[in-house]
Design a protein around this motif. Structure first.
Motif, PDB file in Angstrom:
ATOM      1  N   ASN A   1      15.533   5.673   3.368  1.00 55.33           N
ATOM      2  CA  ASN A   1      15.699   6.616   4.573  1.00 55.33           C
ATOM      3  C   ASN A   1      14.680   7.276   5.173  1.00 55.33           C
ATOM      4  O   ASN A   1      14.523   7.896   6.279  1.00 55.33           O
ATOM      5  N   ILE A   2      13.295   7.052   4.680  1.00 51.94           N
ATOM      6  CA  ILE A   2      12.135   7.469   5.588  1.00 51.94           C
ATOM      7  C   ILE A   2      11.576   6.062   6.227  1.00 51.94           C
ATOM      8  O   ILE A   2      11.255   5.015   5.595  1.00 51.94           O
ATOM      9  N   PRO A   3      11.494   6.383   7.642  1.00 50.57           N
ATOM     10  CA  PRO A   3      11.021   5.105   8.136  1.00 50.57           C
ATOM     11  C   PRO A   3       9.743   4.370   7.917  1.00 50.57           C
ATOM     12  O   PRO A   3       8.830   5.197   7.136  1.00 50.57           O
ATOM     13  N   VAL A   4       9.633   3.175   7.775  1.00 52.10           N
ATOM     14  CA  VAL A   4       8.558   2.489   7.437  1.00 52.10           C
ATOM     15  C   VAL A   4       7.269   2.827   8.015  1.00 52.10           C
ATOM     16  O   VAL A   4       6.208   2.823   7.330  1.00 52.10           O
ATOM     17  N   LEU A   5       7.047   3.127   9.334  1.00 50.69           N
ATOM     18  CA  LEU A   5       6.182   3.884   9.948  1.00 50.69           C
ATOM     19  C   LEU A   5       5.589   4.924   9.303  1.00 50.69           C
ATOM     20  O   LEU A   5       4.282   5.079   9.016  1.00 50.69           O
ATOM     21  N   ILE A   6       6.576   5.820   8.832  1.00 50.33           N
ATOM     22  CA  ILE A   6       5.940   7.227   8.586  1.00 50.33           C
ATOM     23  C   ILE A   6       5.429   6.774   6.926  1.00 50.33           C
ATOM     24  O   ILE A   6       4.404   7.439   6.670  1.00 50.33           O
ATOM     25  N   GLN A   7       6.277   6.032   6.270  1.00 48.43           N
ATOM     26  CA  GLN A   7       5.579   5.722   5.025  1.00 48.43           C
ATOM     27  C   GLN A   7       4.108   5.148   5.045  1.00 48.43           C
ATOM     28  O   GLN A   7       3.296   5.471   4.238  1.00 48.43           O
ATOM     29  N   MET A   8       3.860   4.142   6.081  1.00 48.45           N
ATOM     30  CA  MET A   8       2.687   3.697   5.976  1.00 48.45           C
ATOM     31  C   MET A   8       1.533   4.485   6.449  1.00 48.45           C
ATOM     32  O   MET A   8       0.363   4.866   5.736  1.00 48.45           O
ATOM     33  N   MET A   9       2.225   5.486   7.437  1.00 49.10           N
ATOM     34  CA  MET A   9       1.164   6.685   7.706  1.00 49.10           C
ATOM     35  C   MET A   9       0.774   7.524   6.552  1.00 49.10           C
ATOM     36  O   MET A   9      -0.544   8.052   6.545  1.00 49.10           O
ATOM     37  N   PHE A  10       1.723   7.972   5.832  1.00 46.06           N
ATOM     38  CA  PHE A  10       1.566   8.573   4.868  1.00 46.06           C
ATOM     39  C   PHE A  10       0.637   8.053   3.675  1.00 46.06           C
ATOM     40  O   PHE A  10      -0.163   8.948   3.511  1.00 46.06           O
ATOM     41  N   PHE A  11       0.806   6.855   3.229  1.00 46.57           N
ATOM     42  CA  PHE A  11      -0.090   6.449   2.383  1.00 46.57           C
ATOM     43  C   PHE A  11      -1.625   6.280   3.022  1.00 46.57           C
ATOM     44  O   PHE A  11      -2.453   6.148   2.432  1.00 46.57           O
ATOM     45  N   TYR A  12      -1.599   5.910   4.259  1.00 49.44           N
ATOM     46  CA  TYR A  12      -2.842   5.682   4.954  1.00 49.44           C
ATOM     47  C   TYR A  12      -3.752   7.125   5.198  1.00 49.44           C
ATOM     48  O   TYR A  12      -4.812   7.185   4.737  1.00 49.44           O
TER      49      TYR A  12
END
Lengths: 275, 226
Positions: B64-75
């Protein structure tokens, strides 16, 4: 192989759409000046995220230098003003497809861009050029300190060409917008953030109290023009003449001071034609 | 507006780099998300409530978390290298979807199969490994193909964390030449070609497994008929 066959059809259909869509937008042989006057409306592309050129204020209104110049152009041509949001990625395609009549962005006049669009006379110039944001006390002061360092920039900006030429050993972190470059700097993913002087000033202003500082300006000329479609000198002249008159009546200086809180650069003037 | 396709050809080197980078993200993310999805999917069908809830929590969070947000989180927040931030964000995200697929196909395998396996003396792990999952896998192929294609397409988001993938390359060509239509059309065709490769590969796999499964089915049927 039935699936593949269907796929080929879809591929061809998509390709066809992509190819034909812009053709339908092709304008006829008349100048945009006539089109604009017949339409009674001029469509101007302005930025929404480039203070002080164009941004949206707290009440949702568009404000900025570009915006005020757009109003003056519409008034001078005695037509209504219609504004469109543009950004560095969309502005040239929009000019080419006829989606906007003129783009008033802080777009640097470059030879490469002149191959696909025409520029009006320069409407803005500064000699500060680019600056970098770095951590306080960083050893990075200019291009020569960038060897082996990671510099955050945005895709499509002229900054990339300048860094490649002046600091070939710098590593580029190419992101999609300015907030991301600042975040990368804050999180240590980049050693410096490279942007135009006024953008750097704006970012530092909004992040006061953080452990950042700006390097001295790199003193490169920023000559900025409005973009219009190619090979339509009648239309380009019409806008050039408006700019000419704005400068002559000092209205330009008034608008400039309102947004930049200073006078235009003493070495800059919009060309003046006596007759 | 006329088209100049030769400009795209001039940038074939960076296009190739973009294809390679997209393929890398796809390959690593596919392996990771299949492993993760299978594991979580099995948790979701576990008999232990706690494991089921854990699996459920994972799915609800990462799907449920947009993939964009997840990538930005890990980066930006975790500080991973941009490639790994993209791969891990994409894998966790897709893992949530695959887990749901795995769960549904496991429950689709008739319960009697598992009960029979257990009754004939296999351990729970053996029953899953050699009876339930192989059958479930056959049901899973079509929906998993969709997920693989989604991995390919979602990999284009990776350019927000600075990964120079195929979509990044298209914008790079566009900003260098202002030939946006040509660049976009080229990568459109390239994405379709990459998708075709994936669909083709799955098709071959399905045929090989399908033949085997049919043989097995015929075997079973003949036993019943006898």
């Amino acid at each position: 192989m039935k699936t593949l066959g269907r796929f080929q059809i879809v591929a061809l259909a998509l390709l066809g759409l992509v190819l034909l869509a812009p053709l339908s937008l092709e304008a006829a042989g008349t100048s945009l000046l006539e089109t604009v006057q017949q339409r009674g409306r001029v469509i101007v592309g302005v930025p929404t995220d480039a203070v002080p050129f164009g941004s949206i204020d707290k009440t949702g209104n568009r404000v900025g230098f570009s915006m005020d110049l757009a109003k003056e152009i519409a008034d001078a041509l005695k037509v209504k003003l219609e504004l469109r949001d543009t950004n560095p990625t969309t502005r040239i395609p929009l000019i080419q497809s006829g989606g906007v009549d003129v783009v008033i962005e802080p777009s640097l006049i470059t030879k490469k861009r002149m191959e696909v669009v025409d520029f009006t006379v320069p409407y803005y110039m500064d000699l500060k050029g680019n600056r970098m944001i770095v951590e306080k006390g960083s050893a990075i002061k200019g291009y020569r300190d960038l060897g082996g360092k990671t510099v955050a920039v945005i895709q499509g900006s002229i900054a990339i060409d300048r860094i490649k030429r002046n600091a070939p050993n710098a590593k580029l972190l190419i992101l999609q917008d300015y907030p991301a470059t600042l975040l990368a700097l804050k999180r240590g993913q980049a050693d410096a953030l490279f942007a135009m002087d006024y953008i750097v000033a704006e970012m530092l202003e909004k992040n006061r109290g953080e452990n950042f500082e700006a390097t001295p300006p790199l003193m490169e000329i920023q000559l900025i023009g409005m973009m219009v479609r190619q090979n339509d000198s009648k239309w380009r002249n019409a806008i050039d003449f408006v700019l000419h008159d704005l400068w002559q009546s000092k209205k330009y200086h008034e608008i400039y001071r309102k947004h930049f809180q200073r006078d235009p650069h003493p070495n800059f003037s919009i060309p003046q034609w006596e007759f | 507006m006329e088209f100049k396709w030769s400009v795209v050809f001039e940038y074939r080197d960076i296009l190739l780099l973009g294809i390679v980078r997209t393929a890398e993200i796809f390959a690593v993310s596919t392996v990771l998300s299949l492993l993760l999805g299978t594991l979580i999917g099995m948790l979701r069908t576990s008999q232990k409530l706690l494991l089921r809830q854990l699996g459920g929590l994972y799915v609800e969070v990462f799907r449920n978390i947009p993939v964009l947000i997840q990538m930005m989180f890990f980066y930006f927040a975790i500080g991973l290298h941009s490639f790994w931030a993209a791969v891990i964000g994409l894998s966790l995200y897709t893992g949530g979807y695959i887990a749901e697929t795995v769960r549904s196909v496991i429950t689709a395998v008739a319960r009697g199969q598992k009960e029979a396996a257990l009754a004939s003396g296999l351990s729970t792990l053996q029953a899953h490994g050699s009876i339930v999952l192989p059958q479930a896998f056959m049901y899973a192929i079509p929906p998993l193909t969709t997920e693989l294609l989604n991995i390919l397409k979602n990999s284009s988001v990776a350019m927000v964390v600075g990964v120079q993938d195929l979509t990044f390359t298209a914008r790079e060509i566009e900003t260098a030449t202002f030939r946006g239509v040509e660049a976009a059309a080229t990568v459109t065709v390239l994405y379709i070609a990459l998708s075709a490769v994936i669909i083709g590969s799955v098709g071959i796999l399905e045929r090989i497994l399908g033949v085997r499964a049919k043989l097995g089915e015929r075997g079973r049927r003949s036993e019943i008929e006898e």
